[in-house]
Structure formats: structure tokens, C-alpha cells
Design an enzyme around this catalytic site. Structure first.
Site, mmCIF file in Angstrom:
data_model
loop_
_atom_site.group_PDB
_atom_site.id
_atom_site.type_symbol
_atom_site.label_atom_id
_atom_site.label_comp_id
_atom_site.label_asym_id
_atom_site.label_seq_id
_atom_site.Cartn_x
_atom_site.Cartn_y
_atom_site.Cartn_z
ATOM 1 N N CYS A 127 0.813 -1.217 0.000
ATOM 2 C CA CYS A 127 0.000 0.000 0.000
ATOM 3 C C CYS A 127 0.848 1.270 0.000
ATOM 4 O O CYS A 127 0.307 2.377 -0.116
ATOM 5 C CB CYS A 127 -0.956 -0.007 1.190
ATOM 6 S SG CYS A 127 -2.341 -1.135 0.955
ATOM 7 N N LYS A 154 0.295 3.541 -3.030
ATOM 8 C CA LYS A 154 -0.886 4.372 -3.218
ATOM 9 C C LYS A 154 -0.505 5.825 -3.484
ATOM 10 O O LYS A 154 0.504 6.322 -2.976
ATOM 11 C CB LYS A 154 -1.778 4.316 -1.965
ATOM 12 C CG LYS A 154 -2.448 2.981 -1.749
ATOM 13 C CD LYS A 154 -3.243 2.942 -0.465
ATOM 14 C CE LYS A 154 -4.485 3.799 -0.522
ATOM 15 N NZ LYS A 154 -5.369 3.563 0.656
ATOM 16 N N GLY A 209 -14.044 9.049 0.829
ATOM 17 C CA GLY A 209 -12.864 8.188 0.741
ATOM 18 C C GLY A 209 -13.035 6.904 1.519
ATOM 19 O O GLY A 209 -12.083 6.410 2.136
ATOM 20 N N ASP A 240 -11.469 -4.646 2.565
ATOM 21 C CA ASP A 240 -12.365 -3.518 2.312
ATOM 22 C C ASP A 240 -13.829 -3.894 2.496
ATOM 23 O O ASP A 240 -14.645 -3.073 2.916
ATOM 24 C CB ASP A 240 -12.139 -2.963 0.904
ATOM 25 C CG ASP A 240 -10.841 -2.182 0.780
ATOM 26 O OD1 ASP A 240 -10.331 -1.737 1.826
ATOM 27 O OD2 ASP A 240 -10.352 -2.018 -0.339
ATOM 28 N N GLY A 282 -11.138 -13.000 -13.756
ATOM 29 C CA GLY A 282 -10.258 -11.854 -13.620
ATOM 30 C C GLY A 282 -9.765 -11.355 -14.961
ATOM 31 O O GLY A 282 -10.309 -11.685 -16.015
ATOM 32 N N SER A 322 -5.860 -10.091 -17.002
ATOM 33 C CA SER A 322 -4.400 -10.017 -16.924
ATOM 34 C C SER A 322 -3.860 -9.210 -18.101
ATOM 35 O O SER A 322 -4.439 -9.203 -19.183
ATOM 36 C CB SER A 322 -3.791 -11.425 -16.942
ATOM 37 O OG SER A 322 -4.159 -12.107 -18.130
ATOM 38 N N ASP A 349 -10.468 0.625 7.446
ATOM 39 C CA ASP A 349 -9.197 -0.085 7.624
ATOM 40 C C ASP A 349 -8.043 0.880 7.394
ATOM 41 O O ASP A 349 -8.137 1.829 6.626
ATOM 42 C CB ASP A 349 -9.095 -1.344 6.764
ATOM 43 C CG ASP A 349 -9.127 -1.114 5.273
ATOM 44 O OD1 ASP A 349 -9.405 0.013 4.843
ATOM 45 O OD2 ASP A 349 -8.879 -2.082 4.534
#
Length: 353
Positions: A22, A25, A54, A96, A144, A146, A232
Site C-alpha cells: 500500500c 498508493k 474516501g 475492504d 479476472g 491479466s 481499515d
């Protein structure tokens, strides 16, 4: 102990990334600038949570009984073991949904890999690690997308559900609430030491254990009426995410520096200079909204701005229920959870005492 190197590995996955976890970010101030002219979501009456505060995920009310929770999170590796990287990234993404009080249902993988620079076996291990955490959460990775990317990137898009009355925002704390943090701080500091091969093996194990512990307690907190707000703590550090709570709720937060749980070696490593660039960027972005004790050492401030990857939950709970809720959090597998401060009436800001 600080001079003990991390055991050598034949190939460092982190060498392919300019950042990790993170800490990648965007800084809070940059993110606010980028979102400033985005279309307002006010016309979508069933969108209960969007980008306004946020918060950790979007929430859309399907009917009287069910809300859909949607989120995505991905980043570059902060460890060299591909299986462990996959586990960390998946834990972080699923968090999340838990932070909103929800139950995860399924995930989709987000994968970017530098073709020709990573063996397929390494990529398979990343995916296997992510799937193992998803299995612990009781959900499938159902698909997903890729791409060929210059740096390795992995994460998940996660869908979950909750009843409307179980949704917990980051903007609904009340004056008088007690603040609880469920995991210790210091992951970014540990990762900075790891990149320079100065993180002791025991500290590495401690870091990985923290980052791969699912925040599933958030689902139970959503059913607790005394819990008013949850978020979080990730890339913006405890100060940045605390400031989001303060601004969203329209009140102040007081954080007791001495009460904050921290990883075993975090203070010593910060004093030795192992901090991330994201820690500096965080302070530059929101320092004007924070009041620190006069004379606070820079290393102590870095504990407060340290970017967490798959960090703990910051919980605002009614004072009369705080001890009971704290005991329940600890019993659920978060032994380092601690009371770290309170919410107070006043201008939106964070004051460290």
C-alpha cells in the site's frame, strides 16, 4: 539485531517494482485533486457509499434487505516469496468488504506481469497464494483479467453483501466514541528494512502474519449497534485514515501515541532510518490537519504516517461498550488490539497526545 540480514534468495521479486504494498498508493492530496471534478453520484439514490468520504468500498442498495459492496485493490510486491505476495494482496483486498461490515461473496483477480522477466511458475504461485486466502474467507476467485505490465501487479476485485443497517462507514463516528485499532502499526517500516536486507527473520515472520490475518471481525462489528464507524488503516497511515474519519464525521479525533500497538522492532527500525517514501508523502499531504505534541521525534511521527499494507481496522465505538467490544476483537484473533483514543466535538482534525 538490526544488523541481521534477511536470508539471501536467488531472485528478488521486489527488485522488479519501484514500490511495494500500500506504499504504492497515491498520496491523499494527489488523490483528492484527481477526484475533484468527477461527476457527482447524488442522482443515484441507491448508491449509499461512493467517493465522497474516501470510504473503503462502494455500497449499492439492492432492496430493503440487501446491499451490494464492491471494491478493488492491487499493488506491487513488498516481499520476494510469490506465494506470500499473493496471500498479502488478497487479504488486503478482501479487507475492504469487512471494513464496511460486509460478508465477501466472490473475487476477480487483477494481474499485471512483465512477460519474459518472470517464469510462469512464479506467477502461478502468486495466483495460488491469492486463492488460498480467498478460500480462508470462504469465497472463490471466479475469474479476472491479466495484462503485460512493466512491473508485477496483483490484487482482487471483491464483491460482498450486507444488510443496510449493518453497513459501517468511515464518516459516522460520534463525539465521545472510543477508538480501537485491531492490528499493530509498522508494516511500512518493516518493508523498508526488508528491501535493504536488514529485517531480522523473526520480524519478517511477524510482518507476514499481520498482513495475512483477515479482518473478518469487521463482519461481526457491522452487527454491533454500539459500533458507529469503521475503516481499515492502509496506505495513508493511522493519521491519514483517522483524518478521513474526522472530516467525514465532522469532529475531532484524539490519538494517544503511547497507546498505539506497534510491531516489535518498528520503533528501533524507524530510529535507524528505515522509513518509506510514502511516509514522507503522507505527512506532506495532510500534516496541516494534524496537531502533534511539541518536540515529537521524527521517528515517532513516522510510526503515525507509516503506510500499512493489509492493516487493522480503526473502530469508533460507544464508550459504554468499548471494553466488551475490545475483548471480543481480541478473542477473535487480534491479541494486539488496543484502545488508542477518542472522538471529540470540534473542528475536523487529528490531535496526537
Amino acid at each position: 539485531m538490526l544488523d541481521t540480514p534477511t536470508p539471501a534468495v536467488p531472485f528478488r521479486l521486489t527488485s522488479l517494482a519501484h514500490g511495494g504494498g500500500c506504499g504504492c498508493k497515491l498520496a491523499p492530496a494527489v488523490l483528492r485533486e484527481l477526484l475533484a471534478e468527477q461527476p457527482a453520484s447524488a442522482g443515484f439514490t441507491r448508491l449509499l457509499v461512493g467517493t465522497e468520504t474516501g470510504d473503503d468500498a462502494a455500497v449499492y442498495q439492492l432492496n430493503d434487505d440487501t446491499c451490494l459492496i464492491a471494491t478493488t485493490d492491487f499493488f506491487m510486491p513488498m516481499v520476494d516469496d510469490p506465494y506470500v505476495f499473493g496471500r498479502i494482496a488478497a487479504t488486503n483486498a478482501i479487507s475492504d468488504v469487512y471494513a464496511m461490515g460486509g460478508t465477501p461473496l466472490l473475487a476477480l483477480a487483477i494481474l499485471g506481469m512483465p512477460l519474459g522477466r518472470l517464469e510462469p511458475a512464479i506467477v502461478r504461485e502468486i495466483l495460488k497464494g491469492g486463492a488460498s486466502i480467498a478460500a480462508e474467507a470462504g469465497i472463490p476467485v471466479a475469474g479476472g483479467h491479466s495484462i503485460d505490465a512493466p512491473e508485477p501487479i496483483y490484487g482482487l476485485a471483491v464483491i460482498g453483501t450486507a444488510r443496510p443497517d449493518e453497513i459501517r462507514r468511515n464518516s459516522t463516528a460520534r463525539a465521545g466514541d472510543v477508538l480501537i485499532l485491531t492490528k499493530p502499526l509498522g508494516v511500512g517500516i518493516y518493508s523498508a528494512a526488508f528491501k535493504k536486507e536488514k529485517l531480522p527473520p523473526a520480524a519478517y515472520d511477524e510482518m507476514v502474519a499481520a498482513m495475512t490475518t483477515l479482518n473478518r471481525i469487521g463482519n461481526a462489528l457491522g452487527r454491533e449497534a454500539a459500533v458507529h464507524a469503521v475503516t481499515d488503516v492502509t496506505g495513508f497511515g493511522i493519521l491519514g485514515h483517522g483524518l478521513e474519519v474526522a472530516r467525514g464525521s465532522g469532529l475531532g479525533l484524539e490519538i494517544e501515541a503511547a497507546a498505539l500497538p506497534v510491531l516489535t522492532e518498528a520503533r528501533a527500525l524507524a530510529q535507524a532510518g528505515f522509513v518509506t517514501g510514502a511516509s514522507h508523502r503522507n505527512w506532506a499531504s495532510y500534516g496541516e490537519g494534524v496537531r502533534l505534541p511539541e518536540g515529537m521525534a521524527e521517528a515517532e511521527r513516522h510510526l503515525l504516517t507509516d503506510p500499512q499494507t493489509s492493516g487493522g481496522l480503526l473502530v469508533a465505538v460507544a464508550p459504554e461498550a468499548a471494553e466488551r467490544v475490545l475483548s471480543e476483537i481480541r478473542a477473535a484473533g487480534f491479541p494486539r488490539a488496543a484502545r488508542i483514543g477518542r472522538a471529540v466535538a470540534g473542528a475536523p482534525a487529528v490531535t496526537v497526545v
